[in-house]
Design a protein around this motif. Structure first.
Motif, PDB file in Angstrom:
ATOM      1  N   LEU A 102       0.833  -1.208   0.000  1.00  0.00           N
ATOM      2  CA  LEU A 102       0.000   0.000   0.000  1.00  0.00           C
ATOM      3  C   LEU A 102       0.862   1.249   0.000  1.00  0.00           C
ATOM      4  O   LEU A 102       0.571   2.224  -0.692  1.00  0.00           O
ATOM      5  CB  LEU A 102      -0.906   0.017   1.229  1.00  0.00           C
ATOM      6  CG  LEU A 102      -2.141  -0.871   1.192  1.00  0.00           C
ATOM      7  CD1 LEU A 102      -2.958  -0.653   2.439  1.00  0.00           C
ATOM      8  CD2 LEU A 102      -2.972  -0.559  -0.025  1.00  0.00           C
ATOM      9  N   PHE A 105       2.340   1.654  -3.564  1.00  0.00           N
ATOM     10  CA  PHE A 105       1.498   1.862  -4.742  1.00  0.00           C
ATOM     11  C   PHE A 105       0.340   2.820  -4.511  1.00  0.00           C
ATOM     12  O   PHE A 105      -0.208   3.336  -5.467  1.00  0.00           O
ATOM     13  CB  PHE A 105       0.943   0.524  -5.240  1.00  0.00           C
ATOM     14  CG  PHE A 105       2.002  -0.368  -5.793  1.00  0.00           C
ATOM     15  CD1 PHE A 105       2.374  -0.272  -7.124  1.00  0.00           C
ATOM     16  CD2 PHE A 105       2.636  -1.287  -4.983  1.00  0.00           C
ATOM     17  CE1 PHE A 105       3.359  -1.090  -7.626  1.00  0.00           C
ATOM     18  CE2 PHE A 105       3.610  -2.106  -5.485  1.00  0.00           C
ATOM     19  CZ  PHE A 105       3.990  -2.001  -6.814  1.00  0.00           C
ATOM     20  N   ILE A 106      -0.119   2.988  -3.271  1.00  0.00           N
ATOM     21  CA  ILE A 106      -1.294   3.864  -3.079  1.00  0.00           C
ATOM     22  C   ILE A 106      -0.951   5.125  -2.308  1.00  0.00           C
ATOM     23  O   ILE A 106      -1.323   6.221  -2.709  1.00  0.00           O
ATOM     24  CB  ILE A 106      -2.437   3.091  -2.397  1.00  0.00           C
ATOM     25  CG1 ILE A 106      -3.034   2.103  -3.382  1.00  0.00           C
ATOM     26  CG2 ILE A 106      -3.524   4.046  -1.964  1.00  0.00           C
ATOM     27  CD1 ILE A 106      -4.417   1.665  -3.065  1.00  0.00           C
ATOM     28  N   ILE A 260     -12.401   3.714 -13.888  1.00  0.00           N
ATOM     29  CA  ILE A 260     -11.099   3.452 -13.278  1.00  0.00           C
ATOM     30  C   ILE A 260     -10.291   2.704 -14.328  1.00  0.00           C
ATOM     31  O   ILE A 260     -10.510   1.527 -14.567  1.00  0.00           O
ATOM     32  CB  ILE A 260     -11.237   2.623 -11.994  1.00  0.00           C
ATOM     33  CG1 ILE A 260     -12.089   3.375 -10.985  1.00  0.00           C
ATOM     34  CG2 ILE A 260      -9.877   2.326 -11.398  1.00  0.00           C
ATOM     35  CD1 ILE A 260     -12.350   2.616  -9.728  1.00  0.00           C
ATOM     36  N   PHE A 265      -5.678  -0.050  -9.114  1.00  0.00           N
ATOM     37  CA  PHE A 265      -6.415   0.565  -8.004  1.00  0.00           C
ATOM     38  C   PHE A 265      -7.584  -0.293  -7.580  1.00  0.00           C
ATOM     39  O   PHE A 265      -7.802  -0.535  -6.400  1.00  0.00           O
ATOM     40  CB  PHE A 265      -6.880   1.970  -8.390  1.00  0.00           C
ATOM     41  CG  PHE A 265      -5.777   2.957  -8.314  1.00  0.00           C
ATOM     42  CD1 PHE A 265      -5.323   3.390  -7.086  1.00  0.00           C
ATOM     43  CD2 PHE A 265      -5.158   3.413  -9.455  1.00  0.00           C
ATOM     44  CE1 PHE A 265      -4.277   4.270  -7.008  1.00  0.00           C
ATOM     45  CE2 PHE A 265      -4.119   4.294  -9.378  1.00  0.00           C
ATOM     46  CZ  PHE A 265      -3.675   4.725  -8.154  1.00  0.00           C
ATOM     47  N   MET A 269      -7.814  -2.080  -3.968  1.00  0.00           N
ATOM     48  CA  MET A 269      -8.961  -1.815  -3.101  1.00  0.00           C
ATOM     49  C   MET A 269      -9.659  -3.115  -2.726  1.00  0.00           C
ATOM     50  O   MET A 269     -10.113  -3.285  -1.591  1.00  0.00           O
ATOM     51  CB  MET A 269      -9.940  -0.868  -3.799  1.00  0.00           C
ATOM     52  CG  MET A 269      -9.582   0.595  -3.580  1.00  0.00           C
ATOM     53  SD  MET A 269     -10.220   1.645  -4.852  1.00  0.00           S
ATOM     54  CE  MET A 269     -11.898   1.806  -4.380  1.00  0.00           C
ATOM     55  N   ILE A 272      -7.435  -4.903  -0.169  1.00  0.00           N
ATOM     56  CA  ILE A 272      -7.398  -4.358   1.187  1.00  0.00           C
ATOM     57  C   ILE A 272      -8.306  -5.200   2.080  1.00  0.00           C
ATOM     58  O   ILE A 272      -7.935  -5.600   3.175  1.00  0.00           O
ATOM     59  CB  ILE A 272      -7.854  -2.879   1.194  1.00  0.00           C
ATOM     60  CG1 ILE A 272      -6.778  -1.988   0.580  1.00  0.00           C
ATOM     61  CG2 ILE A 272      -8.127  -2.418   2.615  1.00  0.00           C
ATOM     62  CD1 ILE A 272      -7.206  -0.556   0.394  1.00  0.00           C
ATOM     63  N   SER A 273      -9.509  -5.505   1.571  1.00  0.00           N
ATOM     64  CA  SER A 273     -10.417  -6.273   2.420  1.00  0.00           C
ATOM     65  C   SER A 273     -10.045  -7.745   2.477  1.00  0.00           C
ATOM     66  O   SER A 273     -10.187  -8.388   3.519  1.00  0.00           O
ATOM     67  CB  SER A 273     -11.852  -6.091   1.963  1.00  0.00           C
ATOM     68  OG  SER A 273     -11.925  -6.042   0.583  1.00  0.00           O
ATOM     69  N   LEU A 276      -7.149  -8.019   4.849  1.00  0.00           N
ATOM     70  CA  LEU A 276      -7.636  -7.793   6.208  1.00  0.00           C
ATOM     71  C   LEU A 276      -8.290  -9.059   6.737  1.00  0.00           C
ATOM     72  O   LEU A 276      -8.016  -9.502   7.855  1.00  0.00           O
ATOM     73  CB  LEU A 276      -8.656  -6.657   6.206  1.00  0.00           C
ATOM     74  CG  LEU A 276      -9.327  -6.477   7.560  1.00  0.00           C
ATOM     75  CD1 LEU A 276      -8.429  -5.694   8.471  1.00  0.00           C
ATOM     76  CD2 LEU A 276     -10.663  -5.812   7.439  1.00  0.00           C
TER      77      LEU A 276
END
Lengths: 356, 441
Positions: A102, A105-106, A260, A265, A269, A272-273, A276
């Motif tokens: 992250l 890249f983000i 997008i 991206f 995104m 991320i979940s 997690l």
């Protein structure tokens, strides 16, 4: 088909497919990576079969309860002190690795520990949920994310710049003798089944043949995706140059008609979940193993365990750079494979002690 | 019909009815005659009963004459079968036991005259009337829609000063006894001085008396109550309130409108998808705007990124301030238009929405795109059919806004996940609030 078992396997496959596995395998692409993929499939499915068969004898029970039932006190405490370390490290590595991604890249400007903080807040409220609720959360997150992830994989396969020749070339190195690290890394994709030692609490019925057939299919597909697509898109020589081959691959995909345009991206995104959830599942197992040591449940004890979990990641974020992280990951993969064998042997031993 | 058979039918009827306060069983005597009546008073008209039955009973002297009167009255039918009698009884018919005959005396009452129209949960099709403010009328309305012998009605009083009468309804066949006892325990443990309406329970349910999400559904529609009774939910009616409380409630119930059963299958499913989309959009969109404009403008394709940046060119402050400013204006507009009299309402919307929005853009205070986003958030918020849940969502979007202001794109996604995790963590009287599939594997 038991859908909870499939969720655990699928989650681990998705989460492991982007951070460490592709890099370690692609580094060894001339030294037996393909062979280790082939070896990993029977190892992974075989292990998952053995563990679930052993746990079938104890329906609706997790490892702490089983140890209570049949094991002597000293064995219970040794196991429950030793095992959580592996689950904790597995979760922490995913977390630290993904935060590194992250940051690269983000959010290149934001310090790493900021991203860690928000992750830790979410983890705080999720890892001590009841096991069934963790499963509900996992189900919802997979439901929301996996269609898009499969779409991305489809885009990667049909990309104009996908070079099947490179993939075929990589395949020619199949008869190289693999190292233990690459075999362990490839089999990491299958290690979602180890979470059964806690999630067995939710399982009443036996796993069917179809479960394992689906695991083999998904596993093969997943290994193929995470190893061959970066090679196909970046070339067999070029793919070596990236720290995170799969992310670089996602960055070279273009969604022509979407607002997008850069797939990375969307991809990050979604991940991320997924990441997690992978950390939540691993840490939940670790948390439940530790708190299974005694019956008493108190809020103080709960927060102490959660606090230790949280605190452990902070030095890792501050002091580990990407190279060190990959070195640790390589070692961890091998140790983890040993731990898996130990867990399976232990459960089978416990089954034999179970009074009929 | 023999006397013993009549006696067994009578006992059967009384036993099959769940014990309820509105069930009346009465004996009438004169010197010569003897009459027993059984009826549910909340759905029967007692003045008709008095004029057509009690008066003649005392005016007509001989038993034979009264029997002829009963037999010839067009409102009175003769007994056919026991189950039919029970059905009629539950629809408001009085059962008369006279000599060796059973008569069904039709004195149903029509409550629709007294009830209010639905204003909060309106539907295009289907029943249009809601509850009234009288407890017995409301109970009658539910009974009219739910004529089942399994319906059990218990009453208790809540509130140390108000001593408000509260009725707990459930269908004995479907309701879960654990949940029922949990709810009864909860109701009897309430420590509050004035208890006026079921909505108060939304806060009382949390030990701290501070809740963000409603875990019970407050409805004004008797048809919703009837449908929920049949799925095993428990209903709480409060005296003096035209709203019923449905327990336990999960997210699925908040996302369903009564219209769902009055429309065709695919339409309903598309509408449900639309509602969940509205849920996600209204929570995520403001945060996403901040994350994209301030952290990752390269997320969108170049043309779009440029047009967003171009539209923001005249705006002199960071995006989170812009979003906060417009969102708060929008909340004020919403609040104002609820409180305003109906005649001024449209003016407020025109001034607030059109003129203010237009002027704010031209003055360079906010960007054009921002206006679109605020309107999209407001509209998608109103897609949620249940008002109390849609207000909760209005609050929750600020949480995502804060996390994305501080942590960017990752904060936006993780903030949304935190809300999901919170929903999964909640439960309503033992039932998990948010699951993908309600059954177990």
């Amino acid at each position: 088909m038991n859908r909870y078992f499939m969720y655990l396997m699928l989650l681990n496959m998705m989460a492991s497919a982007i951070i460490f596995v592709p890099k370690i395998l692609i580094d060894a692409r001339f030294h037996g990576a393909v062979m280790s993929l082939i070896i990993a499939v029977p190892i992974g499915t075989g292990f998952s079969f053995l563990l679930s068969k052993a746990l079938e004898r104890f329906p609706n029970k997790g490892l702490p309860e089983i140890l209570d039932l049949v094991a002597p006190k000293w064995l219970k405490y040794t196991v429950l002190i030793m095992l959580p370390v592996f689950w904790y490290v597995a979760g922490a590595m995913t977390l630290v690795g993904f935060i590194d991604i992250l940051e690269r890249f983000i959010n290149p400007e934001a310090p790493k520990w900021m991203i860690l903080m928000i992750y830790l807040v979410v983890l705080c409220i999720t890892i001590e949920l009841p096991t069934l609720r963790v499963m509900y959360l996992l189900e919802i997150i997979l439901f929301m994310n996996s269609p898009f992830i499969f779409f991305m994989i489809y885009k990667a396969f049909t990309d104009d710049y996908m070079s099947w020749d490179s993939i075929l070339e990589a395949c020619t190195h199949v008869f190289e003798w693999p190292s233990l690290t690459t075999i362990a890394t490839a089999s990491f994709v299958f290690c979602g089944y180890t979470n059964l030692i806690i999630f067995n609490r939710l399982f009443k019925e036996k796993l069917k043949f179809w479960n394992f057939a689906a695991v083999i299919l998904l596993g093969v597909f997943n290994l193929f995706t995470s190893y061959f697509i970066p090679i196909g898109i970046n070339g067999i020589d070029g793919s070596h140059a990236f720290l995170y081959p799969w992310i670089a691959t996602a960055d070279s995909l273009r969604l022509v008609y979407s607002p997008i345009e850069r797939a990375i991206f969307l991809f990050l995104m979604l991940y991320i979940s997924i990441t997690l959830m992978s950390v939540v599942v691993h840490w939940h197992v670790g948390y439940e193993l530790i708190s299974g040591m005694n019956e008493k449940k108190s809020t103080l004890k709960k927060w102490i365990i959660v606090g230790i979990f949280m605190a452990g990641t902070i030095p890792a974020i501050l002091f580990l750079d990407t190279i060190a992280l990959f070195k640790i990951a390589g070692v961890f993969m091998v140790v983890r494979l040993g731990a898996e064998v130990f867990v399976i042997a232990l459960t089978m031993y416990l089954t034999r002690r179970k009074p009929a | 019909m023999s006397a013993t058979m009549m006696e067994t039918i009578k006992m059967n009827l009384i036993n099959r009815l769940q014990e309820a306060e509105d069930v009346v069983y009465k004996n009438l005597h004169t010197k010569e005659k003897y009459l027993e009546v059984l009826y549910i008073k909340t759905i029967s008209d007692e003045s008709v009963f008095y004029d057509k039955l009690i008066k003649p009973f005392f005016e007509i002297e001989t038993p034979a004459q009264f029997l002829t009167y009963l037999q010839s009255n067009p409102q009175i039918k003769t007994f056919e079968s026991e189950s039919q009698t029970l059905d009629e009884l539950l629809h408001g018919v009085a059962i008369l036991f006279y000599q060796e005959n059973i008569f069904l005396f039709d004195n149903k009452v029509d409550h629709n005259k007294q009830v209010l129209d639905t204003t909060v949960e309106t539907t295009v099709q289907g029943p249009q009337s809601g509850f009234s403010e009288s407890l017995s009328v409301n109970l009658g309305l539910i009974r009219q829609r739910y004529p089942s012998a399994e319906l059990s009605v218990e009453s208790m009083s809540v509130g140390t000063i108000s001593k408000t009468k509260v009725m707990v309804l459930h269908d004995r066949k479907f309701a879960d006894p654990d949940t029922l006892s949990r709810i009864k325990q909860f109701l009897s443990s309430i420590d509050v001085q004035m208890f006026q309406t079921g909505e108060q329970l939304l806060d009382i349910i949390k030990n701290s008396n501070r809740a963000l999400l409603p875990v019970m559904l407050v409805t004004e529609r008797p048809d919703r109550v009837a449908v929920n009774l049949a799925t095993g939910k428990i209903i709480v009616l409060v005296h003096g309130s035209p709203f019923a409380v449905i327990l336990p409630t999960v997210m699925k119930d908040f996302m369903s409108s009564m219209e769902d059963i009055y429309e065709t299958y695919w339409t309903v499913n598309c509408l449900k998808v639309l509602r969940y989309l509205g849920f996600v959009v209204s929570i995520v969109l403001p945060g996403l705007y901040v994350a994209v404009t301030s952290y990752n403008p390269e997320l969108f394709r170049v043309q779009l990124a440029l047009s967003i940046a171009g539209s923001r060119a005249g705006v002199p402050y960071p995006s989170f301030f812009e979003v906060l400013f417009m969102l708060i204006m929008m909340e004020m507009l919403t609040e104002a238009s609820i409180r305003l009299p109906k005649a001024i309402g449209p003016t407020a919307t025109t001034v607030g929405g059109l003129i203010l929005g237009q002027a704010a853009t031209e003055a360079g205070l906010v960007s054009n795109i921002m206006i679109i986003i605020v309107s999209a958030v407001a509209i998608s918020n109103f897609v949620i059919p249940i008002n109390s849940f849609s207000i909760t969502i209005r609050v929750m979007k600020y949480f995502v806004l804060v996390t994305s202001t501080f942590f960017g794109l990752a904060g936006c996604v993780l903030g949304f996940l935190m809300i999901i995790a919170y929903l999964v963590r909640l439960d309503s009287f033992g039932e998990p609030f948010l699951t993908l599939i309600q059954s177990k594997p």
